[in-house]
Each structure stands twice: as C-alpha cells, then as structure tokens.
Design an enzyme around this catalytic site. Structure first.
Site, PDB file in Angstrom:
ATOM      1  N   SER A  62       0.847  -1.194   0.000  1.00 55.19           N
ATOM      2  CA  SER A  62       0.000   0.000   0.000  1.00 55.19           C
ATOM      3  C   SER A  62       0.883   1.243   0.000  1.00 55.19           C
ATOM      4  CB  SER A  62      -0.952  -0.033   1.205  1.00 55.19           C
ATOM      5  OG  SER A  62      -1.913   0.998   1.127  1.00 55.19           O
ATOM      6  N   THR A  63       0.779   2.101   1.003  1.00 57.73           N
ATOM      7  CA  THR A  63       1.531   3.354   1.028  1.00 57.73           C
ATOM      8  C   THR A  63       3.029   3.118   0.874  1.00 57.73           C
ATOM      9  OG1 THR A  63      -0.131   4.182   2.571  1.00 57.73           O
ATOM     10  CG2 THR A  63       1.856   5.509   2.289  1.00 57.73           C
ATOM     11  N   HIS A  78      -2.776  -1.085  -3.313  1.00 55.04           N
ATOM     12  CA  HIS A  78      -3.951  -0.249  -3.055  1.00 55.04           C
ATOM     13  C   HIS A  78      -3.865   1.025  -3.886  1.00 55.04           C
ATOM     14  CE1 HIS A  78      -4.235  -2.222   1.186  1.00 55.04           C
ATOM     15  NE2 HIS A  78      -4.835  -2.960   0.261  1.00 55.04           N
ATOM     16  N   MET A  97      -0.079   0.998   5.441  1.00 50.21           N
ATOM     17  CA  MET A  97      -0.756   1.196   6.720  1.00 50.21           C
ATOM     18  C   MET A  97      -1.872   0.177   6.888  1.00 50.21           C
ATOM     19  SD  MET A  97      -2.403   4.712   8.169  1.00 50.21           S
ATOM     20  CE  MET A  97      -3.078   4.816   9.820  1.00 50.21           C
ATOM     21  N   ASP A 126      -4.229  -5.117   6.174  1.00 51.56           N
ATOM     22  CA  ASP A 126      -4.676  -5.899   5.023  1.00 51.56           C
ATOM     23  C   ASP A 126      -3.549  -6.812   4.546  1.00 51.56           C
ATOM     24  OD1 ASP A 126      -6.370  -6.767   2.980  1.00 51.56           O
ATOM     25  OD2 ASP A 126      -5.626  -5.257   1.578  1.00 51.56           O
TER      26      ASP A 126
END
Length: 356
Positions: free
Chosen positions: A172-173, A198, A291, A294
């Site tokens: 993600s991030t 994501h 973050m 998941d």
C-alpha cells in the site's frame, strides 16, 4: 511521525479546498490546516510554517504540481498525497508524481467534486493519516535514468517440465516505488507474479503501463481469465478484487466485485487467501510497506498451507503497518529489506532449467 500533524492543501479549486478542509477537521489528530490556491502561494506560506503532510493537485496555474513536488523533495522531503482527476490523462501524469516521491493518491472526478469527496471522506482521511506516519526518507526513489526496455518474447522457451511458483505481493503506502525497485531488478524470465497495490481504478492501468516500459518482465493490469506465465507480472485493477485459479501447473486470474475487505478493494487478503487455497506450497507470499493490516491474515494462511512467506523489514518500509501486523501474527517466515526482495523472488520462485 505520530500524534498530531499539520496539513497543507494545495489546489486551485476553492470547492476542493473547502471540502478537504471540512473532512480533515473530523480527524482530532490534525492540529492545523493550511490552504493555497497554487504552489507559489504554498511556498510563501511554507516559509513561516512547514506542514507535516501536503495534499497536492497536479494541474494548477503558475506552477504545476509535479514541478512543486520535485522542488519540495529536493529541498525538504515531505509526505505528499496527490489529489488527481480520475481520468486517463490524470492517471498518466500521476505516475510521474509517484516516481518523483509522492506517497499516495486520492482520486477526484471532473464533475460533482464536492459530493464525491464527501463519499470518499473515510478513504481520504486514512490516506492522509498514513502519509503523516510515513517515513519519507525510506521511500525508494527509483532510478529514472533507466533506458526504455525492448522485451524479447520468452513464451516459446517455457516448457511443461519447468518448475515455477506463483509469487503474490501485497502493498500500500510507499508500495508504488518499492514495486518499481523490485520489478526493474528481475530478468526477463522470472517467476509469475500477482500484485495487489492499493490504488484507485484507472490509476492501476497507468501504473502497470509505466512499469512495463522500464522492466524486463512484462507488467500489465490484470484481466479476467488471463494466464500468468513466467516472465509476467499482473496488477489487480483498482476497485476489483483479484483471486488466483490454478489449473495443472498454470495460474489464471479471476476478478471479482463484492464488498471491500479491510476497507480495501482490491484487498491483499483476498489475493493471499485464494493463493493459499488454490496454490498452497507452490507459492511465495510477500507483504510490504503500507498502513493497516490488510494481507496479514492472508499471509498467515499461505504459510500454514506451506507457502514461503516474507515481510518487508521496518528499516526499509515507508509505513510499517502491514508488515508489522503480519510479523506479529507469525505469518512471515522471513523478514527482509527491500533490496533483498528481487533476489529472494528468484531464489524461492522456482527455476526454468539450465538450458534457458
């Protein structure tokens, strides 16, 4: 960074600035909110107070967002979230922002921006909060001087007796640059790879297109029913879950709608769980910067079915949330820095035989 943080919104639309300000006031950890109608005004304000997070539009008068972003990253690296139009053109430019150091993206439509942002308030707050906790110094800024790659067709080199494992990656991030770092290090004939990053819809297609232009492996946005052969990496489309189906020794993509899982669609857990059920020990699972949690439980399921599982270490993660959760669950067999991921994929992902 933790606790209270300040945010600067740089957007030439007064409606967008007002809506984002209203949303940010709902987060008790946001200490101050500054706004500017273009980067020149933003730089003037930032002479007196430098924000912890910048929310940045791309298309603005006097100075565009990309130029502003590069200036900030050169002078004083700061977490920057791109707020970009949900168009193919906007998506293409946003990929340049990621390669220049942006940590994440919130999409906005051309019309009814106010209503859209209200509906996306929870997502927006989550993205800005992740940015506030990111360590921009750990962001892997890829080598932008890499030459255009001219791929060779390896399909005729793949035989039935080749042993390959499916590599499933979730991030993600900070993941866009981390994935670029990994994939550009892989040779043309590498294990088949399925990725959940994501990212909003339309942006994933441009992200895959950018990676394909600089990687020796083929990279594309996943399509329903397509095979993932060696030498190919597929990225789950924004707003669609991706699962893997195995038939014989071949791996195929299944795309699904359905509700968000862990507030995400695509969800890393959805990918990992399907790999644990369909592929089992013939797979490698990798969870990276991001973050939340998941993918942590899905990675644990993969490990329990015999897969080799890896979590990115804290030192090289922009946000250590997802890997940390997986490690605490006992889901990761190995904890490795980003620079080791490509070699680990090649080491654990199977082989093509010496005749290749």
């Amino acid at each position: 960074m933790s606790g209270h943080y300040s945010v600067m919104i740089v957007d030439d639309s007064a409606v967008v600035r007002q809506n984002l300000t209203t949303i940010l006031t709902k987060d008790p950890n946001v200490s101050e909110i500054f706004t500017a109608s273009d980067p020149i005004f933003a730089l003037q304000k930032m002479q007196n107070y430098w924000p912890d997070v910048i929310v940045l539009d791309i298309e603005m008068p006097r100075m565009d967002g990309i130029s502003f972003l590069k200036k900030i990253m050169a002078e004083r690296p700061t977490p920057i979230v791109i707020c970009s139009s949900l168009t193919q053109e906007g998506a293409a430019v946003t990929m340049e922002a990621f390669s220049s150091g942006a940590v994440d993206i919130i999409s906005k439509p051309k019309l009814n921006v106010g209503g859209f942002l209200e509906e996306s308030a929870e997502t927006f707050l989550r993205i800005v909060q992740a940015a506030s906790q990111s360590r921009i110094s750990k962001l892997a800024i890829p080598n932008t001087s890499k030459p255009q790659i001219h791929k060779t067709n390896t399909d005729n080199k793949i035989s039935a007796d080749t042993t390959w494992k499916l590599v499933a990656i979730g991030t993600s991030t900070g993941g866009t640059n981390a994935l670029e770092t990994i994939l550009t290090e892989l040779p043309p004939l590498s294990p088949p790879i399925a990725i959940v990053q994501h990212m909003p819809e339309k942006f994933t297609a441009q992200f895959a297109k950018r990676l394909d232009s600089i990687c020796q492996v083929g990279v594309k946005e996943a399509e329903q029913g397509e095979e993932i052969p060696p030498g190919k990496a597929v990225i789950a489309p924004g707003n669609r879950h991706m699962t893997i189906r195995m038939s014989g020794a071949r791996f195929y993509v299944d795309l699904k709608d359905g509700p968000p899982i862990n507030r995400h669609r695509p969800s890393v857990d959805v990918l990992f769980r399907s790999v644990s059920q369909q592929v089992g020990k013939n797979s490698v699972g990798i969870i990276m910067t991001g973050m939340g949690d998941d993918g942590a439980r899905g990675l644990l399921e993969m490990r329990k079915t015999g897969a080799y599982t890896v979590a990115q270490d804290e030192a090289s993660s922009v946000v250590f949330g997802m890997p940390k959760e997986a490690i605490e669950l006992g889901a990761a067999e190995a904890i490795l820095p980003l620079r080791r991921m490509a070699s680990e994929i090649l080491s654990k992902g199977g082989h093509a035989g010496s005749r290749f």
